[in-house]
Design a protein around this motif. Structure first.
Motif, PDB file in Angstrom:
ATOM      1  N   GLU A 118      28.704 -14.869  98.323  1.00  0.00           N
ATOM      2  CA  GLU A 118      28.739 -14.545  99.754  1.00  0.00           C
ATOM      3  C   GLU A 118      28.475 -13.065 100.001  1.00  0.00           C
ATOM      4  OE1 GLU A 118      31.431 -17.649 102.109  1.00  0.00           O
ATOM      5  OE2 GLU A 118      32.611 -16.352 100.788  1.00  0.00           O
ATOM      6  N   GLU A 119      28.905 -12.219  99.079  1.00  0.00           N
ATOM      7  CA  GLU A 119      28.632 -10.781  99.210  1.00  0.00           C
ATOM      8  C   GLU A 119      27.129 -10.511  99.120  1.00  0.00           C
ATOM      9  OE1 GLU A 119      29.672  -6.554  96.946  1.00  0.00           O
ATOM     10  OE2 GLU A 119      30.813  -8.369  96.459  1.00  0.00           O
ATOM     11  N   LYS A 120      26.468 -11.167  98.175  1.00  0.00           N
ATOM     12  CA  LYS A 120      25.016 -11.003  98.031  1.00  0.00           C
ATOM     13  C   LYS A 120      24.283 -11.549  99.253  1.00  0.00           C
ATOM     14  CE  LYS A 120      25.169 -11.232  92.966  1.00  0.00           C
ATOM     15  NZ  LYS A 120      24.877 -12.058  91.765  1.00  0.00           N
ATOM     16  N   ASP A 146      36.172 -16.494  92.276  1.00  0.00           N
ATOM     17  CA  ASP A 146      35.531 -15.179  92.181  1.00  0.00           C
ATOM     18  C   ASP A 146      34.019 -15.283  92.323  1.00  0.00           C
ATOM     19  OD1 ASP A 146      37.961 -14.010  91.845  1.00  0.00           O
ATOM     20  OD2 ASP A 146      37.846 -13.888  89.656  1.00  0.00           O
ATOM     21  N   SER A 196      35.137  -6.181 111.752  1.00  0.00           N
ATOM     22  CA  SER A 196      33.798  -5.607 111.610  1.00  0.00           C
ATOM     23  C   SER A 196      33.263  -5.150 112.967  1.00  0.00           C
ATOM     24  CB  SER A 196      32.846  -6.627 110.994  1.00  0.00           C
ATOM     25  OG  SER A 196      33.301  -7.045 109.721  1.00  0.00           O
ATOM     26  N   ASP A 249      32.875 -15.634  95.994  1.00  0.00           N
ATOM     27  CA  ASP A 249      32.996 -14.366  96.716  1.00  0.00           C
ATOM     28  C   ASP A 249      31.797 -13.470  96.449  1.00  0.00           C
ATOM     29  OD1 ASP A 249      35.397 -15.128  97.800  1.00  0.00           O
ATOM     30  OD2 ASP A 249      36.625 -14.114  96.282  1.00  0.00           O
ATOM     31  N   LYS A 250      31.354 -13.446  95.200  1.00  0.00           N
ATOM     32  CA  LYS A 250      30.190 -12.640  94.830  1.00  0.00           C
ATOM     33  C   LYS A 250      28.910 -13.190  95.461  1.00  0.00           C
ATOM     34  CE  LYS A 250      32.116 -11.024  90.430  1.00  0.00           C
ATOM     35  NZ  LYS A 250      31.996 -11.045  88.952  1.00  0.00           N
ATOM     36  N   GLU A 290      24.808 -20.255 103.416  1.00  0.00           N
ATOM     37  CA  GLU A 290      26.210 -19.993 103.759  1.00  0.00           C
ATOM     38  C   GLU A 290      26.875 -21.248 104.312  1.00  0.00           C
ATOM     39  OE1 GLU A 290      29.752 -18.173 104.116  1.00  0.00           O
ATOM     40  OE2 GLU A 290      27.997 -17.103 103.358  1.00  0.00           O
ATOM     41  N   SER A 335      25.394 -11.544 102.273  1.00  0.00           N
ATOM     42  CA  SER A 335      25.583 -10.561 103.342  1.00  0.00           C
ATOM     43  C   SER A 335      24.633  -9.382 103.196  1.00  0.00           C
ATOM     44  CB  SER A 335      27.033 -10.065 103.348  1.00  0.00           C
ATOM     45  OG  SER A 335      27.930 -11.132 103.586  1.00  0.00           O
ATOM     46  N   TYR A 336      24.408  -8.951 101.963  1.00  0.00           N
ATOM     47  CA  TYR A 336      23.513  -7.819 101.740  1.00  0.00           C
ATOM     48  C   TYR A 336      22.068  -8.157 102.096  1.00  0.00           C
ATOM     49  CZ  TYR A 336      26.879  -4.673  99.499  1.00  0.00           C
ATOM     50  OH  TYR A 336      27.925  -3.815  99.261  1.00  0.00           O
TER      51      TYR A 336
END
Length: 262
Positions: free
Chosen positions: A103-105, A97, A204, A100-101, A169, A107-108
Motif C-alpha cells: 500500500e505504501e508503494k 507487514d 493528511s 503495508d509495504k 487498492e 501511494s507513491y
C-alpha cells in the motif's frame, strides 16, 4: 469556568507569548532586509534572472510533458508488475507487514502520477504564456507534436495509472468503492472507507491545509517583492490571496458544519 483552568490557560499563553514576540521581531528585521535588498535585486538581478528562466523554459517546455510522462509510465508499469506479484504472495501468506509495504508503494505511484499531471498543466500553460520570441513552436512541427502530444499523454496516462492502482487498492480492501471515471469518486471512496482509513485521510487533509497556508504566506511575500523587482503587477497577489481565502473559508465552514452535526 474552573479558576484553575483559567490560570492554566493564562500560563500557557504567557509562555507562548515570549516565543511569539521573538518570532515577530525576527520577521520584522527579515522583512526590512528583504525590502531593502529588493532595490538591489531590481537593479542587478531582475533582468538576468528573468532571461535565465526564460531560456530554460524555452528549451524544455516543448518536450517536458512527453519526457516526464514516459518516465512515469515506465516506472508505473515496473512497479505495477512487481506489486501484482507481491499481492499474489500476500494472498497466499497473509503477512500484515507485506500488505503495508504494498500500500505504501501504491501511494507513491499515485503521488508520482498526480505530480506529473500538475506539471503537465504547468508546461501546457507555459507554452501559451511565454512570448513568441521565447517559445516559437509554430515553425517547428516536432515541437508542436511533442508539446500537444506530451500534454495528451500526460492526462491520459495519469488517469489510466490512477485507475490501475486504485483498482489494485480495491482488491486489497474489498470494502472500498468508486471508479476513477466517476465524477463523485472522492465522495464514494471516503464513504466506503472504514474509520481507520478515514482518520488517516483527515489527518493528511489537515497537514495539507497547513502546508497550503504556509505556502500562500511565502507566495504572498514573493508577490510583494516581485511587484517591485519583476513588475509582477497586482494579479499574482490577487490570485494567491484568492486561493488563501478559499481554502481557509472552506475549512472553517466545514468545521462549523461538523459542529452542528454533533
Amino acid at each position: 469556568m474552573n479558576s484553575n483552568r483559567v490560570k492554566e490557560i493564562k500560563k500557557e499563553d504567557k509562555k507562548a507569548f515570549k516565543s511569539f514576540i521573538i518570532i515577530m521581531i525576527i520577521s520584522a528585521i527579515a522583512g526590512g532586509i528583504l525590502g531593502g535588498m529588493s532595490i538591489y535585486f531590481k537593479d542587478s538581478l531582475s533582468e538576468n534572472l528573468t532571461d535565465f528562466i526564460m531560456n530554460i523554459l524555452e528549451a524544455i517546455t516543448p518536450f517536458a510533458s512527453l519526457v516526464l510522462s514516459l518516465l512515469v509510465i515506465i516506472t508505473s508499469c515496473i512497479v505495477y508488475k512487481k506489486l501484482t506479484k507481491e499481492l499474489k504472495i500476500w494472498n497466499e501468506s497473509d503477512e500484515e507487514d507485506m500488505i503495508d509495504k504494498i500500500e505504501e508503494k501504491l501511494s507513491y505511484i499515485l503521488l508520482l502520477s498526480s505530480v506529473n499531471l500538475i506539471m503537465g498543466f504547468f508546461f501546457f500553460g507555459v507554452g501559451f504564456a511565454l512570448p513568441s520570441d521565447y517559445l516559437d513552436i509554430n515553425l517547428d512541427i516536432v515541437k508542436i507534436l511533442s508539446f500537444f502530444g506530451g500534454f495528451i499523454l500526460c492526462v491520459a496516462s495519469s488517469i489510466l495509472i490512477q485507475k490501475k492502482f486504485v483498482n489494485l487498492e480495491k482488491e486489497i480492501n474489498p470494502m472500498l468503492k468508486g471508479s476513477v471515471y466517476d465524477t463523485k469518486f472522492s465522495e464514494k471512496w471516503i464513504d466506503s472507507c472504514d474509520e481507520a482509513i478515514k482518520m488517516g485521510i483527515y489527518k493528511s487533509s489537515y497537514k495539507a491545509y497547513r502546508a497550503v497556508t504556509n505556502t500562500c504566506l511565502i507566495l504572498w511575500l514573493v508577490c510583494v517583492l516581485g511587484y517591485n523587482v519583476w513588475d509582477f503587477g497586482i494579479m499574482p497577489l490577487f490570485i494567491v490571496t484568492t486561493i488563501w481565502l478559499v481554502q481557509t473559508v472552506a475549512y472553517c465552514l466545514e468545521s462549523i458544519k461538523n459542529l452542528k452535526k454533533r
